[in-house]
Design a protein around this motif. Structure first.
Motif, short mmCIF file in Angstrom:
data_model
loop_
_atom_site.label_atom_id
_atom_site.label_comp_id
_atom_site.label_asym_id
_atom_site.label_seq_id
_atom_site.Cartn_x
_atom_site.Cartn_y
_atom_site.Cartn_z
N PRO A 78 0.81 -1.22 0.00
CA PRO A 78 0.00 0.00 0.00
C PRO A 78 0.84 1.27 0.00
O PRO A 78 2.05 1.25 0.22
N GLY A 79 0.15 2.39 -0.21
CA GLY A 79 0.82 3.69 -0.19
C GLY A 79 1.17 4.17 1.20
O GLY A 79 2.01 5.06 1.36
N HIS A 80 0.55 3.59 2.23
CA HIS A 80 0.83 3.93 3.62
C HIS A 80 0.66 2.68 4.45
O HIS A 80 -0.31 1.93 4.29
N GLY A 81 1.60 2.44 5.35
CA GLY A 81 1.48 1.29 6.23
C GLY A 81 2.18 0.05 5.69
O GLY A 81 2.82 0.06 4.65
N ALA A 82 2.02 -1.04 6.44
CA ALA A 82 2.70 -2.29 6.16
C ALA A 82 2.04 -3.07 5.03
O ALA A 82 0.87 -2.82 4.69
N PRO A 83 2.76 -4.02 4.43
CA PRO A 83 2.14 -4.89 3.42
C PRO A 83 0.90 -5.59 3.98
O PRO A 83 0.83 -5.92 5.16
#
Length: 304
Positions: free
Chosen positions: A214-219
Motif C-alpha cells: 500500500p501507499g501507507h502502512g505495512a504490506p
C-alpha cells in the motif's frame, strides 16, 4: 481486519520487502499519511520509482542514495495526484533524466457525476491535490510498463481520486491509497467517488492476490480478505447513515458526529467527507435526496 498499530519503519532507509522490491518511507507523518508515504523501488538494473512522494529534499536524497552501482532510475510512476505522492516526481526527473508516467493530471478519470458537481461549484473538495502535476506519458487501464527484469500492469482504480491506478506485479499489487495498510481510504467528493471506489474494489477482488503493497502502512498479507472487509465496512457505514436519517433530515457533518463517536477531533473533517461521499452515492441510487441543491452543507432525507 486492520492490523495492530505496530508499523514503525526507519524513515528514509531503503528496506527490501522481497527480491526486486524496496520501500522508502517519506518524512511526512500525519493523521492522514500515518508514518509517511511509501515510495517503492522496483527492479535490480532498471529501477522504477513508484510514488516519489511529497516535495521533500531529504526524501529526494534518500531515493537517490538508494540507487546502487549498476542501477539507474528508468521510470518514475505516480499512482495518483495527491500532494503526498506526486510532487517529488518532477525534481526526481530533473536529477535522473527519467520520465514520469501517470494516468493523467488532477482531474483525469473524474466521473461525470463528480465533474458536474465540481463545475456547478456545489462542493469545494480537492484537498491535498497536486493541481500542477503533468506526466510525460499517460497510462491507461491494461497498459503494461516494462523494465529490465520487471513488468507492471496498470489497473485503473478510481475512487480515492479519479486518476488513481494500482499496479499489478505478478500476484502482488501496489495499491497506493485504494487499499492502505493502516486504515480505510478517504473518499472525498468531488475528487473521491464512492461509487467508483466500490467498483474498483470489485475489480481488484476478481483476482487472487498474494500480497498488497500500500501507499501507507505495512504490506497486506491477506489482500482478498482485506478487500472483502473494505466492502463490508462501507456497506455497514451505509446502513448506519440510513438508520440515522430515519430520525430526520441531517447534514453530512451531523451524521459524522453521530456515527463516528470514537473518531479523534482531528479526523472529524475527513469522516464528514466520507459520509458526504456515501450521501452522494445514495443520492445517485435514489435512496436519499438533498433538500435543495446537492452540496456539502445540504440536509439529506430518506426517500420513501
Amino acid at each position: 481486519m486492520l492490523p495492530p498499530d505496530n508499523f514503525d519503519p526507519e524513515i528514509g532507509l531503503a528496506e527490501t520487502l522481497e527480491p526486486g522490491l524496496r520501500r522508502i518511507v517519506a518524512p511526512n507523518p500525519s493523521p492522514m499519511t500515518y508514518r509517511g508515504t511509501n515510495t517503492y523501488l522496483l527492479g535490480e538494473t532498471d529501477v522504477a520509482v513508484i510514488d516519489p512522494g511529497p516535495d521533500s529534499p531529504a526524501h529526494l536524497e534518500a531515493i537517490l542514495a538508494a540507487i546502487q552501482p549498476g542501477q539507474r532510475i528508468s521510470h518514475i510512476i505516480v499512482t495518483h495526484t495527491h500532494l503526498d505522492h506526486s510532487p517529488l516526481a518532477r525534481p526526481l526527473a530533473a536529477r535522473t533524466g527519467a520520465e514520469v508516467w501517470a494516468f493523467g493530471e488532477a482531474t483525469a478519470g473524474r466521473s461525470a457525476v463528480m465533474q458536474g458537481l465540481a463545475e456547478a461549484g456545489l462542493m469545494g473538495g480537492g484537498e491535498g491535490v497536486d493541481h500542477g502535476f503533468r506526466p510525460d506519458h499517460t497510462l491507461a487501464d491494461g497498459d503494461v510498463l516494462k523494465g529490465d527484469g520487471w513488468a507492471l500492469e496498470v489497473l485503473h482504480t478510481p475512487g480515492h481520486i479519479g486518476n488513481h491506478v494500482s499496479l499489478a506485479w505478478g500476484d502482488a499489487c501496489l495499491t497506493a491509497d485504494h487499499v492502505m495498510g493502516w486504515a480505510t481510504s478517504l473518499v472525498s467528493p468531488p475528487d473521491g467517488d464512492l461509487t467508483d471506489f466500490m467498483s474498483s474494489c470489485e475489480k481488484l477482488g476478481a483476482r487472487q492476490w498474494r500480497v498488497f503493497y500500500p501507499g501507507h502502512g505495512a504490506p497486506v498479507s491477506e489482500p482478498n480478505a482485506r478487500l472483502d472487509w473494505l466492502v463490508a465496512h462501507r456497506r455497514a457505514r451505509e446502513v448506519s447513515i440510513l438508520d440515522a436519517l430515519a430520525a430526520g433530515p441531517a447534514t453530512a457533518e451531523d451524521l459524522a458526529r453521530a456515527i463516528y463517536t470514537e473518531t479523534p477531533a482531528a479526523l472529524l473533517g475527513a469522516a464528514t467527507r466520507n459520509v458526504l461521499a456515501h450521501l452522494v452515492d445514495l443520492t445517485g441510487r435514489g435512496r436519499v435526496a438533498p433538500e435543495g441543491a446537492l452540496q456539502a452543507e445540504a440536509h439529506f432525507t430518506l426517500n420513501s
